[in-house]
Enzyme design. Structure first.
Site: not given
Ligand code: RTP
Length: 158
Positions: A16, A56, A64, A94, A100, A111, A121, A124, A135
């Site tokens: 990112k 997303y 968010f 992963r 996350t 991370r 973070n 992705h 994707e």
């Molecule tokens: P990613 O899709 O980016 O690999 O991340 P992830 O599966 O670990 O997490 P996900 O729940 O899918 O969330 C996607 C991205 O959203 C941002 N996020 N911000 N509370 C918050 O402010 C918040 N929660 C999630 C993060 O950038 C996360 O990677």
């Protein structure tokens, strides 16, 4: 995304904009290369708002979401998009990235080593084989962007 569970499995990994700005692209690439994975697609782009929203889409109802799209598209640095190939690469990717929630991302994961904030973070990774397929098509939709190549030693290593 190749064939699930075989050495042709593929996943989508993106550094990112904060990760790019912090100079962490090389470290991310090294970790996947050194684990034994093969880089079959790579490009740097500033995604459109539409692309980030599609990527997303599952999170569109979350509070968010707007900030997340802005973070991905702000152009302060590009997103470095990659497709990695190899055995179990979706799940391994992963695991290598880590949780996350920064308080749960283990030291030694990407991370867990490089970030403290859920909203910044740095990386992705596709969360399932089906997400990876979607994707990869979304970010590498054009023909010829992914290269099939064969390291000489692959057969006996994996
Ligand atoms: P990613 O899709 O980016 O690999 O991340 P992830 O599966 O670990 O997490 P996900 O729940 O899918 O969330 C996607 C991205 O959203 C941002 N996020 N911000 N509370 C918050 O402010 C918040 N929660 C999630 C993060 O950038 C996360 O990677």
């Amino acid at each position: 995304a190749g064939v699930k569970g075989t050495a042709s499995e593929r996943t989508f990994i993106a550094v990112k904009p904060d990760g790019v700005q912090r100079g962490l692209v090389g470290k991310v690439i090294s970790r996947f290369e050194e684990r034994g994975y093969k880089l079959v697609g790579l490009k740097a782009i500033v995604p459109s708002k539409q692309l980030a929203e599609q990527h997303y889409a599952d999170l569109s109802a979350r509070p968010f979401f707007k900030g997340l799209v802005e973070y991905m598209t702000n152009g302060k640095a590009p997103v470095v998009c990659m497709v990695w190939e190899g055995k179990d690469v979706v799940r391994q990717g992963r695991a290598m990235i880590g949780a996350t929630n920064p308080l749960e991302s283990a030291p030694g994961t990407i991370r867990g080593q490089y970030c403290v904030s859920v909203g910044r973070n740095i990386i992705h990774g596709s969360d399932s084989f089906e997400s990876a397929e979607k994707e990869i098509n979304l970010w590498f939709g054009k023909a010829g962007e992914l290269i099939d190549w064969e390291p000489a030693t692959w057969g006996w290593i994996m």
